[in-house]
Design an enzyme around this catalytic site. Structure first.
Site, short mmCIF file in Angstrom:
data_model
loop_
_atom_site.label_atom_id
_atom_site.label_comp_id
_atom_site.label_asym_id
_atom_site.label_seq_id
_atom_site.Cartn_x
_atom_site.Cartn_y
_atom_site.Cartn_z
N HIS A 138 22.11 128.95 -15.50
CA HIS A 138 22.78 130.10 -14.86
C HIS A 138 21.67 131.01 -14.33
CE1 HIS A 138 25.75 133.01 -13.94
NE2 HIS A 138 26.14 133.39 -15.14
N HIS A 144 24.47 123.44 -7.02
CA HIS A 144 25.31 124.52 -7.52
C HIS A 144 26.66 123.96 -7.93
CE1 HIS A 144 27.31 128.41 -7.80
NE2 HIS A 144 26.10 128.91 -7.88
N ASP A 166 18.53 131.04 -6.31
CA ASP A 166 17.45 131.21 -7.28
C ASP A 166 16.13 130.66 -6.77
OD1 ASP A 166 18.79 132.49 -9.49
OD2 ASP A 166 20.00 130.68 -9.50
N1 CMC Z 1 18.13 117.92 -9.37
C1 CMC Z 1 18.41 116.59 -9.36
N2 CMC Z 1 19.67 116.08 -9.43
C2 CMC Z 1 20.67 116.96 -9.53
C3 CMC Z 1 20.45 118.34 -9.54
C4 CMC Z 1 19.12 118.82 -9.45
N3 CMC Z 1 18.87 120.13 -9.45
N4 CMC Z 1 21.65 118.98 -9.64
C5 CMC Z 1 22.58 118.04 -9.70
N5 CMC Z 1 21.99 116.80 -9.62
C6 CMC Z 1 22.68 115.50 -9.56
C7 CMC Z 1 23.22 115.09 -10.93
O1 CMC Z 1 22.26 114.32 -11.63
C8 CMC Z 1 24.43 114.29 -10.52
O2 CMC Z 1 24.00 113.02 -10.07
P1 CMC Z 1 24.95 111.74 -10.29
O3 CMC Z 1 26.18 111.99 -9.49
O4 CMC Z 1 24.12 110.58 -9.78
O5 CMC Z 1 25.21 111.66 -11.76
C9 CMC Z 1 24.98 115.06 -9.32
O6 CMC Z 1 23.84 115.69 -8.73
C10 CMC Z 1 26.02 116.10 -9.66
O7 CMC Z 1 25.49 116.94 -10.68
P2 CMC Z 1 26.34 117.73 -11.75
O8 CMC Z 1 25.49 118.00 -12.94
O9 CMC Z 1 27.64 117.01 -11.96
O10 CMC Z 1 26.66 119.06 -10.98
P3 CMC Z 1 27.18 120.38 -11.65
O11 CMC Z 1 28.03 121.05 -10.63
O12 CMC Z 1 27.76 120.16 -12.99
O13 CMC Z 1 25.81 121.19 -11.88
C11 CMC Z 1 24.04 122.74 -11.65
C12 CMC Z 1 25.41 122.30 -11.15
C13 CMC Z 1 23.68 124.08 -10.97
C14 CMC Z 1 24.09 123.00 -13.17
C15 CMC Z 1 23.00 121.66 -11.31
O14 CMC Z 1 22.97 121.41 -9.92
C16 CMC Z 1 21.61 122.00 -11.81
O15 CMC Z 1 21.29 121.74 -12.98
N6 CMC Z 1 20.74 122.60 -10.93
C17 CMC Z 1 19.43 123.03 -11.34
C18 CMC Z 1 19.54 124.37 -12.05
C19 CMC Z 1 19.82 125.50 -11.11
O16 CMC Z 1 19.18 125.66 -10.08
N7 CMC Z 1 20.80 126.34 -11.50
C20 CMC Z 1 21.15 127.55 -10.75
C21 CMC Z 1 22.49 127.51 -10.21
S1 CMC Z 1 22.80 128.90 -9.15
C22 CMC Z 1 22.77 130.24 -10.21
C23 CMC Z 1 24.09 130.84 -10.43
O17 CMC Z 1 24.87 131.02 -9.47
O18 CMC Z 1 24.35 131.18 -11.60
#
Ligand code: CMC
Length: 425
Positions: free
Chosen positions: A263, A304, A361
């Site tokens: 987050h 995101h 971010d």
């Molecule tokens: N790097 C590499 N792969 C990624 C990333 C990343 N940053 N984010 C998602 N993926 C891949 C993930 O491995 C999955 O691949 P597959 O379909 O092959 O299994 C796919 O993309 C979908 O990922 P998810 O985890 O299902 O997506 P989510 O919506 O649950 O997660 C997230 C969103 C923000 C937690 C994630 O993208 C992440 O961990 N990003 C890095 C941390 C980050 O920058 N967070 C800040 C978010 S913005 C701040 C806010 O608004 O609070």
């Protein structure tokens, strides 16, 4: 036409009404299911609306973010953080006189009591800034809890004014503590962002000297972070507030939720990641790691939960980032790594197919670094910006009938069994 959804439970058809949104997706009202002896299951709230709200609207597929109907791009370009705070809390843009009165009211409340400063004596310069900020905000309850009636509209407004006014001061005190320097009080001649920068970087006994390009960028960072509908920290504030908890404590709970790297902690994680990558020659290796299913590494600042197209805040933040770099003539190898990483990730199929774009971010992290804010302070800046959003959601919840937030569960533990005395185990 009024929609409904029908589900069949053991042969019995149950009608569930569909509630219409003014924008975006409608929701199925599943409240009646409790009478059918079944719950819904949605870990992570992927498809659950936990409340209704009139504050902020996001269309993640189209990259849209609006506060009270106003597009974030227009607010970031034309408004100020205090005007946005007024808008979020009150639901409408202030008139010129309302804005002036609000600004004066906030600036006049920025100082914190002399004895309150001692809360920081319990910390060391090495304490994590989020720990200090969280504790200090919770500590505000000790000053304002007595006599506070959360069902009184005026008391809620008073609480909002206090929190929006004092969070820059607490954030700056946190920074000064990490630097081992004396606290600098707010200066009534400065605006909100200028005051924050002055309280951070000013020196005792010296007149304020704030660069207008930097204070404009800081104000924009606050605006872009001001609200984001029912994210983890805002939902935490609502959940804690739903127990009728003290609002300062409920906000402290939100700050705790914001701390995590998934987050608000992501901007800090971005810089940690850039340091780990170190130089441009290592980028390919880290991009490969991010794509490796057996490697938990993720590119911080990419992707995101809601924005699956692009993050509109990131687009605005990118231009502020450019302005700050130009103003300060920044030449930092880590920032070159960031730029290169962004370019490579934008071209790789893995990121394109999964719609993984740089999020806010990514750009706010590198901008704050250029301004001279230490990395562990980044999430504190996010906290400062998010305050009007949190308190507006808390106020919205309290303004109409609400229930304590109390999710159900799918129990998968053992069935009934008899206790075994310790000697017989
Ligand atoms: N790097 C590499 N792969 C990624 C990333 C990343 N940053 N984010 C998602 N993926 C891949 C993930 O491995 C999955 O691949 P597959 O379909 O092959 O299994 C796919 O993309 C979908 O990922 P998810 O985890 O299902 O997506 P989510 O919506 O649950 O997660 C997230 C969103 C923000 C937690 C994630 O993208 C992440 O961990 N990003 C890095 C941390 C980050 O920058 N967070 C800040 C978010 S913005 C701040 C806010 O608004 O609070």
């Amino acid at each position: 036409m009024t929609q409904k959804v029908q589900i069949i439970i053991d042969g019995k058809t149950v009608d569930l009404p569909v509630l219409e949104a003014t924008e975006g997706r409608n929701v199925v009202d599943v409240r009646g299911l409790i009478n059918e002896g079944i719950y819904t299951y949605d870990p992570g709230f992927l498809s659950t609306a936990a409340c209704d709200s009139e504050i902020t609207y996001i269309d993640g597929d189209e990259g849209v973010l609006m506060y009270r109907g106003y597009p974030i791009e227009q607010l970031a370009e034309k408004s100020s953080h205090l005007e946005v705070s007024y808008l979020l809390f009150n639901g409408h843009l202030p008139s010129a006189s309302e804005l002036k009165a609000f600004e004066q009211e906030i600036i006049s409340r920025m100082a914190v009591d002399e004895h309150f400063q001692h809360i920081f004596d319990g910390f060391t310069a090495q304490s994590h800034p989020m720990s200090m900020t969280c504790a200090a905000v919770a500590g505000l309850a000790s000053l304002y809890h007595e006599g506070l009636d959360i069902y009184d509209e005026d008391h809620r407004r008073e609480t909002a004014l206090n929190l929006i006014a004092k969070i820059p001061t607490i954030a700056a005190m946190t920074y000064k503590k990490t630097q081992g320097e004396a606290f600098i009080p707010p200066d009534p001649s400065l605006n909100y962002a200028e005051n924050f920068l002055h309280m951070c970087f000013g020196k005792k006994g010296r007149a304020p000297d704030v660069n207008p390009v930097i204070s404009a960028a800081m104000d924009r960072i606050f605006i872009l972070h001001a609200d984001h509908e029912q994210n983890a920290s805002t939902s935490t504030v609502r959940l804690a507030g739903s127990t009728e908890a003290d609002p300062y404590a409920a906000i402290a709970a939100g700050i705790a939720a914001l701390w995590g790297p998934s987050h608000g902690g992501a901007n800090e994680a971005v810089l940690d990641m850039l340091s780990e990558i170190g130089d441009e020659s290592q980028i390919d290796q880290y991009v490969a790691k991010a794509q490796d299913k057996d490697d938990p590494f993720r590119l911080m600042g990419f992707g995101h939960r809601v924005y699956k197209n692009f993050d509109p805040r990131a687009t605005v933040m990118q231009s502020s980032c450019d302005a700050v770099f130009k103003e300060l003539g920044v030449d930092d190898p880590l920032l070159n790594v960031a730029r290169k990483l962004e370019q490579i990730a934008r071209e790789e199929d893995y990121f394109i197919e999964r719609n993984l774009y740089p999020n806010i971010d990514f750009y706010s992290g590198i901008t704050l670094k250029a301004i001279g804010i230490p990395v562990p302070m980044f999430t504190v800046i996010f906290t400062l910006g998010r305050m009007p959003g949190w308190i507006s959601h808390w106020n919205e919840m309290l303004s109409s009938p609400f229930k304590i937030g109390r999710p159900r569960q799918l129990y998968l533990g053992p069935g009934p069994r008899d206790y075994v005395d310790v000697g017989s185990r």
